[in-house]
Design a protein around this motif. Structure first.
Motif, PDB file in Angstrom:
ATOM      1  N   GLY A 167       1.197  -1.324   0.041  1.00  0.00           N
ATOM      2  CA  GLY A 167      -0.048   0.082  -0.029  1.00  0.00           C
ATOM      3  C   GLY A 167       1.001   1.307   0.024  1.00  0.00           C
ATOM      4  N   TYR A 168       2.050   1.254  -0.301  1.00  0.00           N
ATOM      5  CA  TYR A 168       2.768   2.786  -0.191  1.00  0.00           C
ATOM      6  C   TYR A 168       2.738   2.934  -1.383  1.00  0.00           C
ATOM      7  N   VAL A 169       2.566   2.625  -2.119  1.00  0.00           N
ATOM      8  CA  VAL A 169       2.222   2.423  -3.757  1.00  0.00           C
ATOM      9  C   VAL A 169       1.125   2.863  -4.599  1.00  0.00           C
ATOM     10  N   LYS A 170       0.761   3.716  -5.604  1.00  0.00           N
ATOM     11  CA  LYS A 170      -0.495   3.224  -6.557  1.00  0.00           C
ATOM     12  C   LYS A 170      -0.228   3.263  -7.618  1.00  0.00           C
ATOM     13  N   VAL A 171      -0.693   1.945  -8.208  1.00  0.00           N
ATOM     14  CA  VAL A 171      -0.658   1.522  -9.307  1.00  0.00           C
ATOM     15  C   VAL A 171      -1.684   2.407 -10.001  1.00  0.00           C
ATOM     16  N   GLU A 172      -2.084   3.175 -11.017  1.00  0.00           N
ATOM     17  CA  GLU A 172      -3.258   3.671 -11.706  1.00  0.00           C
ATOM     18  C   GLU A 172      -3.200   3.962 -13.251  1.00  0.00           C
ATOM     19  N   ASN A 173      -3.681   3.538 -13.900  1.00  0.00           N
ATOM     20  CA  ASN A 173      -3.673   3.906 -15.154  1.00  0.00           C
ATOM     21  C   ASN A 173      -3.404   4.710 -16.023  1.00  0.00           C
ATOM     22  N   ASP A 174      -2.885   5.163 -17.342  1.00  0.00           N
ATOM     23  CA  ASP A 174      -2.470   6.393 -17.213  1.00  0.00           C
ATOM     24  C   ASP A 174      -3.414   6.997 -18.644  1.00  0.00           C
ATOM     25  N   PRO A 175      -4.055   8.061 -17.960  1.00  0.00           N
ATOM     26  CA  PRO A 175      -5.584   8.493 -18.932  1.00  0.00           C
ATOM     27  C   PRO A 175      -5.165   8.774 -19.792  1.00  0.00           C
ATOM     28  N   LYS A 176      -3.527   9.507 -20.790  1.00  0.00           N
ATOM     29  CA  LYS A 176      -3.304   9.330 -21.629  1.00  0.00           C
ATOM     30  C   LYS A 176      -2.940   8.064 -22.525  1.00  0.00           C
ATOM     31  N   HIS A 177      -3.101   7.128 -22.298  1.00  0.00           N
ATOM     32  CA  HIS A 177      -2.258   5.883 -22.339  1.00  0.00           C
ATOM     33  C   HIS A 177      -2.350   4.672 -22.679  1.00  0.00           C
ATOM     34  N   LYS A 178      -3.870   4.127 -22.708  1.00  0.00           N
ATOM     35  CA  LYS A 178      -4.101   2.981 -22.206  1.00  0.00           C
ATOM     36  C   LYS A 178      -3.274   1.880 -21.281  1.00  0.00           C
ATOM     37  N   GLN A 179      -2.663   2.166 -22.249  1.00  0.00           N
ATOM     38  CA  GLN A 179      -1.684  -0.033 -21.833  1.00  0.00           C
ATOM     39  C   GLN A 179      -0.843   0.891 -20.580  1.00  0.00           C
ATOM     40  N   ARG A 180       0.001   1.768 -20.101  1.00  0.00           N
ATOM     41  CA  ARG A 180       0.829   2.685 -19.409  1.00  0.00           C
ATOM     42  C   ARG A 180       0.006   3.101 -18.492  1.00  0.00           C
ATOM     43  N   LYS A 181       0.917   2.485 -16.713  1.00  0.00           N
ATOM     44  CA  LYS A 181       0.454   2.336 -15.576  1.00  0.00           C
ATOM     45  C   LYS A 181       1.380   3.250 -15.109  1.00  0.00           C
ATOM     46  N   LEU A 182       0.701   4.679 -14.509  1.00  0.00           N
ATOM     47  CA  LEU A 182       1.375   5.184 -13.810  1.00  0.00           C
ATOM     48  C   LEU A 182       1.954   4.847 -11.690  1.00  0.00           C
ATOM     49  N   PHE A 183       2.427   4.754 -11.561  1.00  0.00           N
ATOM     50  CA  PHE A 183       3.333   4.551  -9.486  1.00  0.00           C
ATOM     51  C   PHE A 183       3.547   5.766  -9.533  1.00  0.00           C
ATOM     52  N   ARG A 184       3.084   6.334  -8.102  1.00  0.00           N
ATOM     53  CA  ARG A 184       2.550   6.968  -7.350  1.00  0.00           C
ATOM     54  C   ARG A 184       2.633   6.848  -6.045  1.00  0.00           C
ATOM     55  N   LEU A 185       2.800   7.328  -5.011  1.00  0.00           N
ATOM     56  CA  LEU A 185       2.936   7.750  -3.800  1.00  0.00           C
ATOM     57  C   LEU A 185       1.612   7.467  -3.117  1.00  0.00           C
ATOM     58  N   CYS A 186       0.870   6.240  -1.983  1.00  0.00           N
ATOM     59  CA  CYS A 186      -0.086   6.198  -1.285  1.00  0.00           C
ATOM     60  C   CYS A 186      -0.082   7.902  -0.409  1.00  0.00           C
ATOM     61  N   GLU A 187      -0.849   8.168  -0.188  1.00  0.00           N
ATOM     62  CA  GLU A 187      -1.012   9.561   0.539  1.00  0.00           C
ATOM     63  C   GLU A 187      -0.687   9.639   1.490  1.00  0.00           C
ATOM     64  N   GLU A 188      -0.875   9.336   2.650  1.00  0.00           N
ATOM     65  CA  GLU A 188      -0.387   9.143   3.775  1.00  0.00           C
ATOM     66  C   GLU A 188       1.870   9.778   3.625  1.00  0.00           C
ATOM     67  N   LEU A 189       1.737   8.849   2.453  1.00  0.00           N
ATOM     68  CA  LEU A 189       3.511   8.662   2.803  1.00  0.00           C
ATOM     69  C   LEU A 189       3.745  10.146   1.421  1.00  0.00           C
ATOM     70  N   HIS A 190       3.190  10.550   1.334  1.00  0.00           N
ATOM     71  CA  HIS A 190       3.277  11.940   0.276  1.00  0.00           C
ATOM     72  C   HIS A 190       3.158  12.961   1.373  1.00  0.00           C
ATOM     73  N   ARG A 191       2.231  12.619   2.352  1.00  0.00           N
ATOM     74  CA  ARG A 191       2.142  13.765   3.371  1.00  0.00           C
ATOM     75  C   ARG A 191       3.576  13.585   4.104  1.00  0.00           C
ATOM     76  N   VAL A 192       4.224  12.527   4.317  1.00  0.00           N
ATOM     77  CA  VAL A 192       5.007  12.856   5.799  1.00  0.00           C
ATOM     78  C   VAL A 192       6.066  12.636   4.869  1.00  0.00           C
ATOM     79  N   LEU A 193       6.848  12.832   3.318  1.00  0.00           N
ATOM     80  CA  LEU A 193       7.693  13.759   2.096  1.00  0.00           C
ATOM     81  C   LEU A 193       7.631  14.987   2.475  1.00  0.00           C
ATOM     82  N   GLU A 194       6.169  15.284   2.082  1.00  0.00           N
ATOM     83  CA  GLU A 194       5.787  16.503   2.445  1.00  0.00           C
ATOM     84  C   GLU A 194       6.794  17.649   4.014  1.00  0.00           C
ATOM     85  N   ASP A 195       6.188  17.267   4.744  1.00  0.00           N
ATOM     86  CA  ASP A 195       6.692  16.800   6.016  1.00  0.00           C
ATOM     87  C   ASP A 195       8.433  17.216   6.207  1.00  0.00           C
TER      88      ASP A 195
END
Length: 135
Positions: free
Chosen positions: A49-77
């Protein structure tokens, strides 16, 4: 337990708020981790649950990797104090250490604590290098 490869992957993903594709991540992580290790670690991070995998809205086969919200908040702090200490390590080093101590103490998840410790070591090394340059 936090693997060094996982910490480096999280660090790289954190630099891309809109997400980063696997191929872009492979290019950024070249010489740090192999493609196979990267894929394995991304799956592990996503499963935990530390990384979210989402579909890229610009390319239907590509997946994008993002941080989960909690980890993103920790890094922002962390970014605000990290910038202060890197701008002026001599004056802000004690604040930096105290901030990290409190952040680690307040976190519940051991993996996240380990990641914050990794950032502390990395940034402390950078701060020491800056101090050496000024001497």
């Amino acid at each position: 337990m936090l693997a060094l490869a996982q910490a480096e992957i999280i660090d790289e993903i954190s630099n891309h708020l809109d997400g980063i594709s696997f191929n872009q991540l492979v290019k950024k992580m070249r010489l740090k981790v192999s493609r196979v290790t990267l894929l394995k670690e991304l799956k592990t991070l996503a499963a935990k649950g530390y990384v979210k995998v989402e579909n890229d809205p610009k390319h239907k086969q590509r997946k994008l990797f993002r941080l989960c919200e909690e980890l993103h908040r920790v890094l922002e702090d962390l970014k605000s104090i990290e910038q202060k200490v890197l701008d002026n390590p001599i004056h802000h080093l004690s604040d930096f250490l105290l901030f990290y101590y409190e952040k680690i103490r307040d976190l519940k998840d051991e993996w996240t604590k380990d990641f914050v410790r990794y950032r502390l070591r990395r940034d402390l090394d950078k701060a020491l290098q800056k101090m050496e340059e000024r001497l």
